[in-house]
Design a protein around this motif. Structure first.
Motif, PDB file in Angstrom:
ATOM      1  N   CYS A  74       0.846  -1.195   0.000  1.00 35.18           N
ATOM      2  CA  CYS A  74       0.000   0.000   0.000  1.00 35.18           C
ATOM      3  C   CYS A  74       0.882   1.246   0.000  1.00 35.18           C
ATOM      4  CB  CYS A  74      -0.914   0.000   1.216  1.00 35.18           C
ATOM      5  SG  CYS A  74      -2.022   1.428   1.301  1.00 35.18           S
ATOM      6  N   SER A  75       0.540   2.217  -0.833  1.00 31.59           N
ATOM      7  CA  SER A  75       1.410   3.389  -0.976  1.00 31.59           C
ATOM      8  C   SER A  75       1.289   4.373   0.183  1.00 31.59           C
ATOM      9  CB  SER A  75       1.112   4.111  -2.297  1.00 31.59           C
ATOM     10  OG  SER A  75      -0.179   4.691  -2.286  1.00 31.59           O
TER      11      SER A  75
ATOM     12  N   SER B 202      -7.683   2.862   1.811  1.00 31.25           N
ATOM     13  CA  SER B 202      -7.283   3.282   0.470  1.00 31.25           C
ATOM     14  C   SER B 202      -7.801   2.262  -0.537  1.00 31.25           C
ATOM     15  CB  SER B 202      -5.759   3.388   0.367  1.00 31.25           C
ATOM     16  OG  SER B 202      -5.283   4.486   1.108  1.00 31.25           O
ATOM     17  N   ARG B 203      -8.301   2.762  -1.673  1.00 31.08           N
ATOM     18  CA  ARG B 203      -8.895   1.901  -2.689  1.00 31.08           C
ATOM     19  C   ARG B 203      -8.284   2.246  -4.043  1.00 31.08           C
ATOM     20  NH1 ARG B 203     -13.603  -0.058  -0.104  1.00 31.08           N
ATOM     21  NH2 ARG B 203     -14.629  -0.670  -2.038  1.00 31.08           N
ATOM     22  N   TYR B 204      -7.887   1.206  -4.772  1.00 33.29           N
ATOM     23  CA  TYR B 204      -7.190   1.381  -6.042  1.00 33.29           C
ATOM     24  C   TYR B 204      -7.955   0.655  -7.155  1.00 33.29           C
ATOM     25  CZ  TYR B 204      -3.301   2.140  -2.706  1.00 33.29           C
ATOM     26  OH  TYR B 204      -2.503   2.555  -1.667  1.00 33.29           O
ATOM     27  N   ASP B 205      -7.886   1.202  -8.356  1.00 31.35           N
ATOM     28  CA  ASP B 205      -8.584   0.626  -9.506  1.00 31.35           C
ATOM     29  C   ASP B 205      -7.600  -0.147 -10.383  1.00 31.35           C
ATOM     30  OD1 ASP B 205     -10.067  -0.019 -11.710  1.00 31.35           O
ATOM     31  OD2 ASP B 205     -10.623   2.041 -12.236  1.00 31.35           O
TER      32      ASP B 205
ATOM     33  N   ALA C  94      -4.131   0.929 -11.363  1.00 29.80           N
ATOM     34  CA  ALA C  94      -4.144   0.981  -9.891  1.00 29.80           C
ATOM     35  C   ALA C  94      -4.151   2.415  -9.387  1.00 29.80           C
ATOM     36  CB  ALA C  94      -2.993   0.188  -9.281  1.00 29.80           C
ATOM     37  N   ARG C  95      -4.874   3.281 -10.109  1.00 28.80           N
ATOM     38  CA  ARG C  95      -5.022   4.665  -9.645  1.00 28.80           C
ATOM     39  C   ARG C  95      -5.815   4.678  -8.340  1.00 28.80           C
ATOM     40  NH1 ARG C  95      -9.923   7.359 -10.618  1.00 28.80           N
ATOM     41  NH2 ARG C  95     -11.484   6.112 -11.714  1.00 28.80           N
ATOM     42  N   VAL C  96      -5.655   5.738  -7.567  1.00 31.25           N
ATOM     43  CA  VAL C  96      -6.333   5.848  -6.280  1.00 31.25           C
ATOM     44  C   VAL C  96      -7.782   6.273  -6.504  1.00 31.25           C
ATOM     45  CG1 VAL C  96      -6.357   6.978  -4.030  1.00 31.25           C
ATOM     46  CG2 VAL C  96      -4.171   6.450  -5.137  1.00 31.25           C
TER      47      VAL C  96
ATOM     48  N   PRO D 293      -0.724   5.950  -6.944  1.00 32.10           N
ATOM     49  CA  PRO D 293      -1.143   4.598  -7.334  1.00 32.10           C
ATOM     50  C   PRO D 293      -0.138   3.544  -6.871  1.00 32.10           C
ATOM     51  CG  PRO D 293      -1.293   6.132  -9.184  1.00 32.10           C
ATOM     52  CD  PRO D 293      -0.531   6.834  -8.103  1.00 32.10           C
ATOM     53  N   LEU D 294      -0.575   2.303  -6.894  1.00 31.86           N
ATOM     54  CA  LEU D 294       0.358   1.200  -6.687  1.00 31.86           C
ATOM     55  C   LEU D 294       1.285   1.116  -7.893  1.00 31.86           C
ATOM     56  CD1 LEU D 294      -2.126  -1.564  -5.447  1.00 31.86           C
ATOM     57  CD2 LEU D 294      -0.683  -0.073  -4.037  1.00 31.86           C
TER      58      LEU D 294
END
Length: 247
Positions: A124-125, A159-162, A167-169, A177-178
């Motif tokens: 996680c960033s 935190s949620r990523y797409d 993997a943008r926030v 992002p990741l």
């Protein structure tokens, strides 16, 4: 004999085509300066040696084993840095994103028969939570509301990523992002190879924060570069417990 003269670059300004080209370049530079934007950096991976993905028997891992909505993990580019391997329900196109320090970059497209297989760092960033052998607070979960079908969600800070967009926030305090791990797919053998890292990785902070734990778990080998092959495991066999958290 007439003396020779070097060409004066200013003479070229009389060329209408050259004047137009220079005017266009000046306008573009001015636009970047005014907006604070920079041209996106092509998705050139950091220089890590490629690694073939293999199963727990050591045989080449087949992309056909991946199912949408199921997370797999492998370690790359270091022996202790986990990576999510995902097959999504639709093709994945490159995305233009930026790191916490505003460096712009382009994420790799998906690979595989439907161009839907992607890989991202599982660190996680924000708080650097990651899947351990005992438990994981970050994982692939169903999206809610207007989110995509699946998101990478860190319970520790929400935190949620797409994963379908580099993997943008999507939400939460994650500052970037990741990092993405580009994949090469061999269509004939149906094998996958990890080949570098694109985007803002958090490896230095990760190894500093968890130095003692990683030393105890891996005996000084945590920061060793991944070997020529790296084992892929289903999430259920990578971590014994996957923490459920509210959507």
């Amino acid at each position: 004999m007439q003396p020779s003269h070097d060409a004066d670059p200013a003479d070229d300004l009389d060329d209408p085509d050259r004047r137009a080209l220079m005017h266009g370049a000046a306008c573009m530079a001015g636009a970047w300066a005014a907006t604070g934007a920079l041209p996106a950096v092509a998705g050139t991976a950091r220089d890590f040696a490629p690694a073939l993905l293999v199963d727990e028997r050591g045989d080449p891992f087949r992309a056909a084993a991946l199912k949408p909505g199921e997370a797999w993990l492998f370690n790359y580019p270091f022996a202790a840095s986990p990576v999510f391997l995902l097959r999504l329900d639709r093709p994945v196109k490159p995305a233009e994103l930026q790191t916490e320090d505003k460096t712009r970059y382009t994420t790799p497209a998906g690979v595989g028969p439907q161009s839907s297989i992607v890989a991202f760092s599982a660190i996680c960033s924000h708080q650097l939570m990651y899947p351990t052998a005992a438990i994981s607070f970050i994982g692939l979960r169903k999206g809610v509301g207007k989110e995509p079908a699946h998101v990478i969600h860190c319970c520790g800070d929400d935190s949620r990523y797409d994963p379908a967009a580099g993997a943008r926030v999507l939400a939460g305090p994650a500052p970037q992002p990741l990092a993405a791990v580009p994949l090469a797919w061999d269509a004939t053998a149906d094998t996958l190879r990890a080949q570098g890292v694109v985007g803002g990785d958090r490896f230095d902070a990760f190894f500093e924060k968890y130095a003692f734990r990683l030393e105890m778990e891996r005996g000084g080998q945590a920061r060793s570069r991944a070997a020529a092959t790296t084992v892929v495991r289903p999430a259920s066999r990578y971590s014994r417990q996957w923490q459920n958290c509210p959507a």
